[in-house]
Design a protein around this motif. Structure first.
Motif, short mmCIF file in Angstrom:
data_model
loop_
_atom_site.label_atom_id
_atom_site.label_comp_id
_atom_site.label_asym_id
_atom_site.label_seq_id
_atom_site.Cartn_x
_atom_site.Cartn_y
_atom_site.Cartn_z
N VAL A 2 0.78 -1.13 0.00
CA VAL A 2 0.00 0.00 0.00
C VAL A 2 0.84 1.22 0.00
CG1 VAL A 2 -1.69 1.00 1.31
CG2 VAL A 2 -0.69 -1.08 2.04
N ALA A 3 0.49 2.25 -0.87
CA ALA A 3 1.20 3.46 -0.83
C ALA A 3 0.68 4.34 0.21
CB ALA A 3 1.14 4.14 -2.15
N THR A 4 0.88 4.11 1.47
CA THR A 4 0.39 4.92 2.59
C THR A 4 1.40 5.97 2.89
OG1 THR A 4 1.40 3.34 4.04
CG2 THR A 4 -0.95 3.10 3.64
N HIS A 5 1.42 6.94 2.08
CA HIS A 5 2.51 7.88 2.17
C HIS A 5 2.01 9.31 2.20
CE1 HIS A 5 1.98 5.56 -1.51
NE2 HIS A 5 1.58 6.71 -1.99
N ALA A 6 0.79 9.52 2.60
CA ALA A 6 0.31 10.89 2.78
C ALA A 6 0.89 11.46 4.06
CB ALA A 6 -1.21 10.90 2.86
N LEU A 34 1.47 12.90 13.20
CA LEU A 34 1.23 11.64 13.89
C LEU A 34 2.44 10.72 13.69
CD1 LEU A 34 -2.49 11.12 12.81
CD2 LEU A 34 -1.66 11.82 15.06
N TYR A 35 3.47 10.96 14.50
CA TYR A 35 4.72 10.21 14.33
C TYR A 35 4.52 8.71 14.55
CZ TYR A 35 7.00 14.77 14.47
OH TYR A 35 7.38 16.07 14.21
N ALA A 36 3.57 8.35 15.42
CA ALA A 36 3.35 6.93 15.70
C ALA A 36 2.90 6.19 14.45
CB ALA A 36 2.32 6.77 16.82
N ILE A 37 2.15 6.86 13.57
CA ILE A 37 1.72 6.23 12.32
C ILE A 37 2.92 5.99 11.41
CG2 ILE A 37 0.40 6.59 10.20
CD1 ILE A 37 -1.33 5.73 12.45
N ASP A 38 3.88 6.90 11.41
CA ASP A 38 5.11 6.68 10.64
C ASP A 38 5.80 5.40 11.11
OD1 ASP A 38 5.27 9.02 8.88
OD2 ASP A 38 5.50 10.17 10.72
N GLY A 39 5.90 5.25 12.43
CA GLY A 39 6.52 4.04 12.96
C GLY A 39 5.74 2.79 12.63
N LEU A 40 4.42 2.87 12.70
CA LEU A 40 3.58 1.71 12.38
C LEU A 40 3.75 1.30 10.93
CD1 LEU A 40 1.39 -0.26 13.36
CD2 LEU A 40 -0.31 1.43 12.63
N ARG A 41 3.78 2.26 10.02
CA ARG A 41 3.98 1.95 8.61
C ARG A 41 5.28 1.19 8.40
NH1 ARG A 41 4.49 7.42 6.13
NH2 ARG A 41 4.99 6.22 4.26
N VAL A 288 -5.14 -0.94 16.10
CA VAL A 288 -3.88 -0.24 16.34
C VAL A 288 -3.90 1.15 15.72
CG1 VAL A 288 -2.68 -1.17 14.29
CG2 VAL A 288 -1.37 -0.51 16.32
N VAL A 289 -4.53 1.30 14.55
CA VAL A 289 -4.62 2.63 13.95
C VAL A 289 -5.50 3.53 14.82
CG1 VAL A 289 -5.40 3.95 11.93
CG2 VAL A 289 -4.21 1.77 11.62
N ALA A 290 -6.57 2.97 15.37
CA ALA A 290 -7.45 3.75 16.26
C ALA A 290 -6.69 4.18 17.51
CB ALA A 290 -8.68 2.93 16.62
N VAL A 291 -5.93 3.29 18.11
CA VAL A 291 -5.19 3.63 19.33
C VAL A 291 -4.17 4.73 19.06
CG1 VAL A 291 -3.49 2.76 20.98
CG2 VAL A 291 -5.52 1.39 20.45
N LEU A 292 -3.47 4.63 17.92
CA LEU A 292 -2.41 5.59 17.63
C LEU A 292 -2.93 6.96 17.20
CD1 LEU A 292 0.25 3.42 15.76
CD2 LEU A 292 0.04 3.91 18.19
N THR A 293 -4.22 7.04 16.85
CA THR A 293 -4.75 8.32 16.35
C THR A 293 -5.88 8.90 17.20
OG1 THR A 293 -6.31 7.18 14.87
CG2 THR A 293 -4.14 7.74 13.98
N MET A 306 9.71 10.05 11.67
CA MET A 306 9.29 10.59 10.38
C MET A 306 10.19 10.12 9.24
SD MET A 306 8.63 14.57 9.38
CE MET A 306 8.28 15.05 7.69
N PRO A 307 11.52 10.25 9.32
CA PRO A 307 12.37 9.73 8.24
C PRO A 307 12.32 8.21 8.14
CG PRO A 307 13.72 10.55 10.06
CD PRO A 307 12.32 10.99 10.33
N VAL A 308 12.08 7.53 9.25
CA VAL A 308 11.93 6.08 9.21
C VAL A 308 10.69 5.72 8.41
CG1 VAL A 308 11.49 4.03 10.60
CG2 VAL A 308 13.18 5.70 11.37
N GLY A 309 9.58 6.41 8.70
CA GLY A 309 8.35 6.14 7.96
C GLY A 309 8.48 6.45 6.49
N ALA A 310 9.32 7.43 6.13
CA ALA A 310 9.49 7.80 4.73
C ALA A 310 10.12 6.69 3.91
CB ALA A 310 10.35 9.06 4.63
N LEU A 311 10.80 5.74 4.57
CA LEU A 311 11.42 4.62 3.86
C LEU A 311 10.43 3.51 3.56
CD1 LEU A 311 14.82 4.24 5.77
CD2 LEU A 311 14.38 5.45 3.63
N THR A 312 9.22 3.58 4.12
CA THR A 312 8.28 2.47 4.02
C THR A 312 7.95 2.10 2.59
OG1 THR A 312 7.27 3.09 6.13
CG2 THR A 312 5.99 1.68 4.68
N TYR A 313 7.50 3.06 1.81
CA TYR A 313 7.07 2.78 0.44
C TYR A 313 8.22 2.26 -0.42
CZ TYR A 313 4.82 3.66 -4.12
OH TYR A 313 4.29 3.55 -5.39
#
Length: 401
Positions: A2-6, A34-41, A288-293, A306-313
């Motif tokens: 998934v391109a979850t990169h917004a 939402l830095y936690a979402i970056d980590g989750l991704r 988990v998305v509900a808890v983090l947001t 944030m930079p960690v999440g940027a590597l996801t895609y």
């Protein structure tokens, strides 16, 4: 994947009827990211990577990967649910970027975010499989060229890399979101869409109408809809109606995902997953998305994620065959854990390189697409008001442009 990169910086509570268009973007202050979402991704992507390297069938280890890593295989197989988690995050993030925007902005932001990294990944993997490591997979130049469109599944052409199936799913969701933006996103409409769309997709799935199932994103609609509802509650507060529809979507997701993944994992690995664990983890994708947001976790000031999440895609796009190639070359010469660590590290380096290129290509691509979409054609000469003297000479006929 998934391109979850917004972006995960969320707008503050808007007026009841938010304005659409670029003028609204400057009026809406942003909440903390939402830095936690970056980590989750990133964790979801890492789970997929470990599943591919240590459990999913391949020949690179010289034997079944599950026999090489019997200690972690029974756990790592559940990384197969990484794409489902991405879809929930995508529903949240894409609605966040679309609400209050207009069609040109949404189309430009999504295409510019999806395609540059994807093109680089397709080219890199095609070069690997065509000339460096043809034993990895037998592909043709024609297949590689069609893959550059991201529409290969619609044309009946094989994916250069099997992970691209999720991008076709994301792309169809984006089309539906663009239609929703054109219609106009409101809270009431969102609740109805997130209730009726997955139900319609389920009916189509049960009736086995392939073309309509493609349009409605069939079995993955509940994940996207659930993520959208979680964003609605993040934006405007929790509500019983939204929670009930999230629960319905989670139930539909379990109904579709558990049988499918039981078959998929049992076919592609030496392990058999526990259906109850699959069901719990499927519900967990929403939870988990509900808890983090929706809880205090959303305020975690962990900017390093944030930079960690940027590597996801890019990690998702490039890891599979390039990682397998490295494993194939090292497996007979080093300890299995060293080889695994090297493959993961190599994939991360490749992802970082792709991300660096994406940072340079993405913004100008987005600006060009949005500028092109906003460019209005010049009015036809017949409709232009004519100068007074021309009207006098031509009895009211418009003067040529």
């Amino acid at each position: 994947m998934v391109a979850t990169h917004a972006t995960t910086a969320t707008p503050s509570a808007p007026p009841a009827r938010p304005l659409a268009g670029p003028e609204n973007r400057s009026q809406t202050p942003a909440r903390p990211r939402l830095y936690a979402i970056d980590g989750l991704r990133f964790l979801a992507a890492l789970g997929v990577v470990l599943y591919h390297f240590t459990a999913r069938w391949s020949q690179v280890w010289g034997t079944e990967p599950g026999h090489v890593f019997p200690e972690i295989g029974p756990v790592v197989i559940y990384g197969v649910l990484g794409p489902e988690l991405f879809f929930v995050i995508s529903g949240f993030a894409i609605l966040m970027t679309a609400w209050g925007r207009d069609v040109p902005h949404v189309v430009a932001s999504r295409l510019a975010r999806l395609y540059p990294s994807y093109w680089i990944a397709v080219i890199a993997t095609s070069v690997l499989l065509l000339w460096i490591w043809p034993a990895g997979k037998d592909i043709t130049v024609g297949e590689a060229l069609v893959n550059l469109t991201m529409l290969q599944e619609a044309f009946g052409v094989r994916h250069v890399d099997g992970v691209y199936w999720t991008l076709w799913t994301e792309l169809r969701f984006y089309v539906l979101m663009v239609l929703f933006v054109a219609w106009g996103i409101t809270r009431r409409r969102l609740l109805w869409v997130c209730a009726l769309w997955p139900l319609a997709a389920q009916v189509v799935h049960e009736l086995q109408v392939p073309w309509l199932g493609e349009v409605l994103v069939e079995q993955y609609a509940p994940f996207f809809a659930g993520g959208m509802l979680i964003y609605l509650m993040h934006r405007e507060g929790r509500s019983r109606a939204a929670w009930l529809i999230v629960a319905m979507n989670a139930a539909l997701a379990v109904r579709n995902t558990v049988p499918w993944q039981m078959h998929s994992v049992s076919t592609n690995t030496v392990f058999t997953p526990d259906p109850w664990v699959l069901a719990a983890l499927t519900v967990g994708c929403f939870a988990v998305v509900a808890v983090l947001t929706l809880t205090r976790v959303q305020r975690l000031p962990w900017a390093w994620l944030m930079p960690v999440g940027a590597l996801t895609y890019p990690l998702y796009l490039v890891h599979e065959f390039w990682g397998w190639w490295l494993i194939d070359n090292l497996a007979g010469h080093a300890d299995r854990w060293v080889v695994l660590a090297a493959a993961v590290a190599f994939s991360l380096v490749l992802a970082w390189l792709v991300h660096q290129a994406e940072k340079r290509l993405g913004p100008p691509t987005r600006r060009w697409i949005e500028r092109t979409l906003r460019r209005r054609p010049a009015p036809s000469p017949a409709r232009q008001p004519a100068p007074a003297r021309a009207r006098d000479r031509r009895d009211g006929a418009a003067a040529p442009a």
